[in-house]
Design a protein around this motif. Sequence first.
Motif, PDB file in Angstrom:
ATOM      1  N   GLU A  49       2.880  -3.963  10.351  1.00 33.46           N
ATOM      2  CA  GLU A  49       3.091  -2.574   9.942  1.00 33.46           C
ATOM      3  C   GLU A  49       3.636  -2.437   8.533  1.00 33.46           C
ATOM      4  O   GLU A  49       3.877  -1.328   8.051  1.00 33.46           O
ATOM      5  CB  GLU A  49       4.034  -1.884  10.929  1.00 33.46           C
ATOM      6  N   GLY A  50       3.825  -3.562   7.844  1.00 33.44           N
ATOM      7  CA  GLY A  50       4.314  -3.518   6.468  1.00 33.44           C
ATOM      8  C   GLY A  50       4.131  -4.854   5.775  1.00 33.44           C
ATOM      9  O   GLY A  50       3.799  -5.877   6.398  1.00 33.44           O
ATOM     10  N   GLY A  51       4.376  -4.848   4.477  1.00 38.72           N
ATOM     11  CA  GLY A  51       4.174  -6.051   3.684  1.00 38.72           C
ATOM     12  C   GLY A  51       5.104  -7.195   4.062  1.00 38.72           C
ATOM     13  O   GLY A  51       4.703  -8.362   4.074  1.00 38.72           O
ATOM     14  N   TRP A  70      -2.830   0.151   0.669  1.00 46.20           N
ATOM     15  CA  TRP A  70      -2.151   0.108  -0.640  1.00 46.20           C
ATOM     16  C   TRP A  70      -0.783   0.754  -0.536  1.00 46.20           C
ATOM     17  O   TRP A  70       0.222   0.147  -0.898  1.00 46.20           O
ATOM     18  CB  TRP A  70      -3.023   0.826  -1.674  1.00 46.20           C
ATOM     19  N   MET A  71      -0.737   1.982  -0.062  1.00 47.91           N
ATOM     20  CA  MET A  71       0.505   2.756  -0.043  1.00 47.91           C
ATOM     21  C   MET A  71       1.237   2.530   1.281  1.00 47.91           C
ATOM     22  O   MET A  71       0.768   2.938   2.345  1.00 47.91           O
ATOM     23  CB  MET A  71       0.211   4.246  -0.236  1.00 47.91           C
ATOM     24  N   MET A  72       2.367   1.812   1.218  1.00 46.01           N
ATOM     25  CA  MET A  72       3.203   1.578   2.392  1.00 46.01           C
ATOM     26  C   MET A  72       4.663   1.620   1.965  1.00 46.01           C
ATOM     27  O   MET A  72       4.985   1.269   0.819  1.00 46.01           O
ATOM     28  CB  MET A  72       2.888   0.194   3.011  1.00 46.01           C
ATOM     29  N   PRO A  73       5.546   2.023   2.849  1.00 43.29           N
ATOM     30  CA  PRO A  73       6.974   1.988   2.521  1.00 43.29           C
ATOM     31  C   PRO A  73       7.453   0.545   2.383  1.00 43.29           C
ATOM     32  O   PRO A  73       6.887  -0.368   2.979  1.00 43.29           O
ATOM     33  CB  PRO A  73       7.626   2.680   3.727  1.00 43.29           C
ATOM     34  N   ILE A  78       0.036  -3.727  -3.131  1.00 42.61           N
ATOM     35  CA  ILE A  78      -0.050  -4.487  -4.377  1.00 42.61           C
ATOM     36  C   ILE A  78       1.007  -5.586  -4.396  1.00 42.61           C
ATOM     37  O   ILE A  78       0.739  -6.740  -4.732  1.00 42.61           O
ATOM     38  CB  ILE A  78       0.117  -3.551  -5.588  1.00 42.61           C
ATOM     39  N   GLU A  79       2.236  -5.238  -4.038  1.00 39.25           N
ATOM     40  CA  GLU A  79       3.331  -6.214  -4.033  1.00 39.25           C
ATOM     41  C   GLU A  79       3.076  -7.322  -3.009  1.00 39.25           C
ATOM     42  O   GLU A  79       3.344  -8.496  -3.260  1.00 39.25           O
ATOM     43  CB  GLU A  79       4.653  -5.502  -3.737  1.00 39.25           C
ATOM     44  N   PHE A  80       2.567  -6.918  -1.842  1.00 40.45           N
ATOM     45  CA  PHE A  80       2.248  -7.902  -0.808  1.00 40.45           C
ATOM     46  C   PHE A  80       1.154  -8.863  -1.290  1.00 40.45           C
ATOM     47  O   PHE A  80       1.247 -10.085  -1.124  1.00 40.45           O
ATOM     48  CB  PHE A  80       1.805  -7.172   0.464  1.00 40.45           C
ATOM     49  N   CYS A  81       0.128  -8.315  -1.909  1.00 42.13           N
ATOM     50  CA  CYS A  81      -0.973  -9.146  -2.405  1.00 42.13           C
ATOM     51  C   CYS A  81      -0.477 -10.128  -3.459  1.00 42.13           C
ATOM     52  O   CYS A  81      -0.813 -11.326  -3.420  1.00 42.13           O
ATOM     53  CB  CYS A  81      -2.067  -8.250  -2.996  1.00 42.13           C
ATOM     54  N   GLY A 110      -5.019  -3.701  -9.054  1.00 40.63           N
ATOM     55  CA  GLY A 110      -5.249  -4.404  -7.802  1.00 40.63           C
ATOM     56  C   GLY A 110      -5.911  -5.761  -8.022  1.00 40.63           C
ATOM     57  O   GLY A 110      -5.538  -6.763  -7.406  1.00 40.63           O
ATOM     58  N   LEU A 111      -6.900  -5.794  -8.890  1.00 40.29           N
ATOM     59  CA  LEU A 111      -7.560  -7.060  -9.196  1.00 40.29           C
ATOM     60  C   LEU A 111      -6.604  -8.041  -9.845  1.00 40.29           C
ATOM     61  O   LEU A 111      -6.616  -9.247  -9.550  1.00 40.29           O
ATOM     62  CB  LEU A 111      -8.764  -6.820 -10.119  1.00 40.29           C
ATOM     63  N   ASP A 112      -5.754  -7.542 -10.708  1.00 38.29           N
ATOM     64  CA  ASP A 112      -4.778  -8.386 -11.381  1.00 38.29           C
ATOM     65  C   ASP A 112      -3.779  -8.981 -10.390  1.00 38.29           C
ATOM     66  O   ASP A 112      -3.293 -10.096 -10.571  1.00 38.29           O
ATOM     67  CB  ASP A 112      -4.047  -7.586 -12.460  1.00 38.29           C
ATOM     68  N   ALA A 113      -3.482  -8.231  -9.330  1.00 34.82           N
ATOM     69  CA  ALA A 113      -2.543  -8.711  -8.312  1.00 34.82           C
ATOM     70  C   ALA A 113      -3.170  -9.781  -7.425  1.00 34.82           C
ATOM     71  O   ALA A 113      -2.450 -10.505  -6.726  1.00 34.82           O
ATOM     72  CB  ALA A 113      -2.057  -7.550  -7.458  1.00 34.82           C
TER      73      ALA A 113
END
Length: 423
Positions: A49-51, A70-73, A78-81, A110-113
């Motif tokens: 349910e989250g990164g 992409w958008m998660m609390p 992005i941070e997870f990737c 996103g690609l950079d991540a």
Amino acid sequence: MLPDSPVDHEEDAMSESINRVLVVDDSRLQRRILVASLKKWGFDVLEAEGGEQAMEICRNDPPDLILSDWMMPGMNGIEFCREFRAQGTDKYSYFILLTSKSEKNEVAEGLDAGADDFLTKPVSSDELRARISAGERILRMQRELSEKNRIVSETLGELQRVYDAIDKDLIQARKIQESLVPELSKSFGSSTVSLLLKPCGHIGGDLVGMFCPGVNRIGFYSIDVSGHGITSAMMTARLGGYLSSTYFDQNVGMEKRFNRFYALRQPEEVASMLNARLIADTGIEEYFTMAYCIVDLRSGVLKMVQAGHPHPLLLRKDGTAEFIGKGGVPVGLVPDIGYSQEELVMEKGDRLLLYSDGFTEARLEAGEMLEAEGLLELIRKCDSSQSGKEFLDDLYWNLTQILSPEHGLEDDVSATLFEYEGP
């Protein structure tokens, strides 16, 4: 029974590279929709349910495919990737970001991540299957490449082990070859014979040597076997036995007389005997060039046979230099050939240099060969006060200073220097 459909084959193929899929979304409803479709297609599905929770799963056993919002609390997609890629596992996982973003700069982020692909929400079932199929093809190629790289790496490792073993053997072979020339300089009365032997690799095909059956009588030679490497080195070992400085009964350059002493055979006879031995040995394709001399130290009379070897260089005490000899045919090349010898008288202070074509055919910086005139120039650069082994070492050092950096030493370099100082 109907044959398998293309879709069945595609799904079977997908299962080869994608089995476990991780769905990451803070929306339970969105996860349920995606999980239902994925399980219907036969995938083993994990949920987070989250990164942060997704990273815990990925640390233990990374999935084949990740579908992440992409958008998660907390930790967003992005941070997870980025953190997932940073952990650096051997197994590559295909990463698809689910987003409502379509601006170019955000796609670039996103690609950079480390994301491989994007899906716009709400997700179409057909598009999802198509993106997974594309991911499967990429994963298959990546894993095939990884497997090939593994095989290449193992093969290179095995080749390295084989090379190390060969290298160890060659180092030992070089020690054995060096033992064929136990003394690099030796005095005979007031005269001296000095030797230089510099193979271009671990081992070489050049051989130099000297022997003395009695007072005032010496023989010395310079030999260059055709080719390079192990075969040529084996031939030099054999020739070292034929011209042994220790076992006179094996040395073809000597003959025993009256069962009391050894005498030197004439150089032309020695060349003919060696030629006959090589020709008689079937399966041997190697031949060699040779300059072989005998000298009577009482009179200074020197007799020489030149069998295809470079012309020996006579360096007179008065500073003049002269290339001597008429060439001749290499030993072991033509059967039943006769050899002729030459005779000259050396004066006190004269020197005779026998050398291999590793000197004259050395490639210089401009690409040209040293040639005979270049050898004379090298000798002029040597310190006039030097003699014997020091002179040969200086001559070799001068050669290395003018070699082409691109080609370096391409052939073995060897020389025999006889310095006559009277009876």
